[in-house]
Design a protein around this motif. Sequence first.
Motif, PDB file in Angstrom:
ATOM      1  N   ASP A   1       0.809  -1.225   0.000  1.00  0.00           N
ATOM      2  CA  ASP A   1       0.000   0.000   0.000  1.00  0.00           C
ATOM      3  C   ASP A   1       0.842   1.274   0.000  1.00  0.00           C
ATOM      4  N   GLU A   2       2.107   1.165  -0.357  1.00  0.00           N
ATOM      5  CA  GLU A   2       2.955   2.348  -0.489  1.00  0.00           C
ATOM      6  C   GLU A   2       3.342   2.509  -1.958  1.00  0.00           C
ATOM      7  N   THR A   3       3.103   3.694  -2.507  1.00  0.00           N
ATOM      8  CA  THR A   3       3.567   3.997  -3.852  1.00  0.00           C
ATOM      9  C   THR A   3       4.854   4.793  -3.702  1.00  0.00           C
ATOM     10  N   ALA A   4       5.973   4.234  -4.155  1.00  0.00           N
ATOM     11  CA  ALA A   4       7.263   4.860  -3.875  1.00  0.00           C
ATOM     12  C   ALA A   4       8.165   4.850  -5.093  1.00  0.00           C
ATOM     13  N   ALA A   5       8.966   5.906  -5.197  1.00  0.00           N
ATOM     14  CA  ALA A   5       9.998   5.999  -6.230  1.00  0.00           C
ATOM     15  C   ALA A   5      11.217   6.666  -5.610  1.00  0.00           C
ATOM     16  N   ALA A   6      12.383   6.295  -6.076  1.00  0.00           N
ATOM     17  CA  ALA A   6      13.626   6.853  -5.541  1.00  0.00           C
ATOM     18  C   ALA A   6      14.697   6.829  -6.618  1.00  0.00           C
ATOM     19  N   VAL A   7      15.632   7.762  -6.500  1.00  0.00           N
ATOM     20  CA  VAL A   7      16.814   7.766  -7.364  1.00  0.00           C
ATOM     21  C   VAL A   7      18.022   7.510  -6.473  1.00  0.00           C
ATOM     22  N   VAL A   8      18.784   6.471  -6.812  1.00  0.00           N
ATOM     23  CA  VAL A   8      19.928   6.060  -5.999  1.00  0.00           C
ATOM     24  C   VAL A   8      21.173   6.029  -6.883  1.00  0.00           C
ATOM     25  N   ARG A   9      22.232   6.643  -6.402  1.00  0.00           N
ATOM     26  CA  ARG A   9      23.488   6.666  -7.140  1.00  0.00           C
ATOM     27  C   ARG A   9      24.436   5.603  -6.592  1.00  0.00           C
ATOM     28  N   ASP A  10      24.945   4.782  -7.503  1.00  0.00           N
ATOM     29  CA  ASP A  10      25.975   3.787  -7.188  1.00  0.00           C
ATOM     30  C   ASP A  10      25.591   2.831  -6.065  1.00  0.00           C
ATOM     31  N   GLY A  11      24.322   2.584  -5.908  1.00  0.00           N
ATOM     32  CA  GLY A  11      23.884   1.550  -4.995  1.00  0.00           C
ATOM     33  C   GLY A  11      23.718   1.942  -3.551  1.00  0.00           C
TER      34      GLY A  11
ATOM     35  N   GLU B   1      23.927   5.872  -2.431  1.00  0.00           N
ATOM     36  CA  GLU B   1      23.674   7.299  -2.187  1.00  0.00           C
ATOM     37  C   GLU B   1      22.257   7.646  -2.646  1.00  0.00           C
ATOM     38  N   VAL B   2      21.371   7.881  -1.697  1.00  0.00           N
ATOM     39  CA  VAL B   2      19.970   8.135  -2.003  1.00  0.00           C
ATOM     40  C   VAL B   2      19.797   9.620  -2.326  1.00  0.00           C
ATOM     41  N   LEU B   3      19.544   9.914  -3.600  1.00  0.00           N
ATOM     42  CA  LEU B   3      19.360  11.297  -4.030  1.00  0.00           C
ATOM     43  C   LEU B   3      17.933  11.770  -3.819  1.00  0.00           C
ATOM     44  N   SER B   4      16.990  10.850  -3.823  1.00  0.00           N
ATOM     45  CA  SER B   4      15.594  11.206  -3.570  1.00  0.00           C
ATOM     46  C   SER B   4      14.837   9.965  -3.162  1.00  0.00           C
ATOM     47  N   SER B   5      13.782  10.161  -2.388  1.00  0.00           N
ATOM     48  CA  SER B   5      12.922   9.055  -1.996  1.00  0.00           C
ATOM     49  C   SER B   5      11.532   9.618  -1.761  1.00  0.00           C
ATOM     50  N   SER B   6      10.635   9.299  -2.667  1.00  0.00           N
ATOM     51  CA  SER B   6       9.274   9.831  -2.621  1.00  0.00           C
ATOM     52  C   SER B   6       8.300   8.693  -2.317  1.00  0.00           C
ATOM     53  N   VAL B   7       7.439   8.909  -1.321  1.00  0.00           N
ATOM     54  CA  VAL B   7       6.498   7.871  -0.904  1.00  0.00           C
ATOM     55  C   VAL B   7       5.112   8.477  -0.734  1.00  0.00           C
TER      56      VAL B   7
ATOM     57  N   THR C   1      -3.367   6.044  -9.357  1.00  0.00           N
ATOM     58  CA  THR C   1      -3.506   7.496  -9.182  1.00  0.00           C
ATOM     59  C   THR C   1      -2.186   8.152  -8.798  1.00  0.00           C
ATOM     60  N   ALA C   2      -1.403   7.458  -7.977  1.00  0.00           N
ATOM     61  CA  ALA C   2      -0.200   8.072  -7.397  1.00  0.00           C
ATOM     62  C   ALA C   2       1.072   7.856  -8.206  1.00  0.00           C
ATOM     63  N   LEU C   3       1.057   6.932  -9.167  1.00  0.00           N
ATOM     64  CA  LEU C   3       2.274   6.557  -9.879  1.00  0.00           C
ATOM     65  C   LEU C   3       3.033   7.744 -10.459  1.00  0.00           C
ATOM     66  N   THR C   4       2.358   8.516 -11.286  1.00  0.00           N
ATOM     67  CA  THR C   4       3.037   9.612 -11.978  1.00  0.00           C
ATOM     68  C   THR C   4       3.486  10.717 -11.038  1.00  0.00           C
ATOM     69  N   PRO C   5       2.626  11.199 -10.112  1.00  0.00           N
ATOM     70  CA  PRO C   5       3.097  12.235  -9.185  1.00  0.00           C
ATOM     71  C   PRO C   5       4.300  11.810  -8.349  1.00  0.00           C
ATOM     72  N   VAL C   6       4.305  10.560  -7.905  1.00  0.00           N
ATOM     73  CA  VAL C   6       5.425  10.074  -7.086  1.00  0.00           C
ATOM     74  C   VAL C   6       6.701   9.996  -7.921  1.00  0.00           C
ATOM     75  N   LEU C   7       6.583   9.504  -9.146  1.00  0.00           N
ATOM     76  CA  LEU C   7       7.745   9.449 -10.038  1.00  0.00           C
ATOM     77  C   LEU C   7       8.281  10.848 -10.307  1.00  0.00           C
ATOM     78  N   ASP C   8       7.407  11.786 -10.650  1.00  0.00           N
ATOM     79  CA  ASP C   8       7.835  13.155 -10.918  1.00  0.00           C
ATOM     80  C   ASP C   8       8.501  13.772  -9.697  1.00  0.00           C
ATOM     81  N   GLY C   9       7.960  13.476  -8.523  1.00  0.00           N
ATOM     82  CA  GLY C   9       8.554  14.011  -7.300  1.00  0.00           C
ATOM     83  C   GLY C   9       9.955  13.488  -7.052  1.00  0.00           C
ATOM     84  N   ALA C  10      10.174  12.197  -7.302  1.00  0.00           N
ATOM     85  CA  ALA C  10      11.502  11.608  -7.088  1.00  0.00           C
ATOM     86  C   ALA C  10      12.522  12.171  -8.066  1.00  0.00           C
TER      87      ALA C  10
END
Length: 373
Positions: free
Chosen positions: A27-37, A39-45, A69-78
């Motif tokens: 029940d969590e819609t989440a996206a994140a950008v991680v560098r080199d395994g 370093e968390v540059l963003s984490s949107s939930v 409903t949440a997929l695109t906004p969460v991705l854009d936020g991350a």
Amino acid sequence: GYFSKISGCTEIFLKMALILGMERSCDETAAAVVRDGYEVLSSSVASQIAKHAAHGGVVPELAAREHLTALTPVLDGALSEANVTLGDIDAIAVTQGPGLIPALLVGLSFAKGLALGHGIPYVGVNHFIGHIYGAFLDEANSALADPASYPLLALVVSGGHTSLMLIDSHGKAAALGGTIDDAAGEALDKGAKLLGLGYPGGPVMQRTAEGGDPHRFEFPRPLTGGAGKPLAPENRWNFSFSGIKTALLYHVKNHAGEDGMLPAELLKDTVASYQEAVVDVLTRKTLAAAKEFGAKTIVVAGGVACNSVLRERFEALTPSGVRLRLAARKYCTDNAAMIGGLGFHYWKKGNFSSPDIDSYARLPQITQVPFLD
């Protein structure tokens, strides 16, 4: 294109890699950008707690609709938080399982479309292994690479899992045991529902237990050998929490007022004692396994690892000479950073998924973890 980008990955793995992680197993819609395994540059939930609270638990079909409903906004936020675009992303890592199939299918289908549409390789990863990996985020993976960290014993404890896994320095993994009925997180959730405390159960049980006497009431400790009969060898490292829930049900019936609920003066002590039983079983069996198998590191991860009493108990009882890694609270509950971090190790080896991969609900047998060669 998609496959031409894959073919060059093994030759360029020394450059910095940006992995887009996507998590939708429950029940969590989440996206994140991680560098080199790590370093968390963003984490949107985006949480669905308010949607499911009225039902006292997660409704799979409702969860799937909310993900849509949440997929695109969460991705854009991350992407915005990390100050990158999809053109900067080297690979997409998405939860393939285990979890709720309706939620997993929404997430996996979205990730496939995103990857194929933008010519980005993608990989389906194991949510359970992601939880273990989450304990090593935000650092340069030095502990993962250190041979002195192994054998590593991981306790993954959440609403769906209560499992012990032993991992050696070459990444070979063995499941020592798991729950034979209910997970610890489920026991806390159902206990909270039974007591009329609300949802989600874990946090509200912890808050209610504060100031209560954890030793006033004696709840059972299943599969610990303390019930007057010897523990069967096959259950030595297994867990069971259905009996604790049943004991709470009878406890409420025996002490309830005319309204069917516990009197206020008993509630705190009841919850504290119930929580103590769960924590005692988890710590007792994990520490016994660590001693039995000579573990050099204990990892505690998963949603229930947020519990302060559990964390304090491990900090107090873990022997000297054994490293304790409690996953940061923000990486205990479901998140995409752990998925993106884990995905880096697939990218590094050029090990990606084909477009026809499917999701799976149950935890498969794990014999190797991808973050160690």
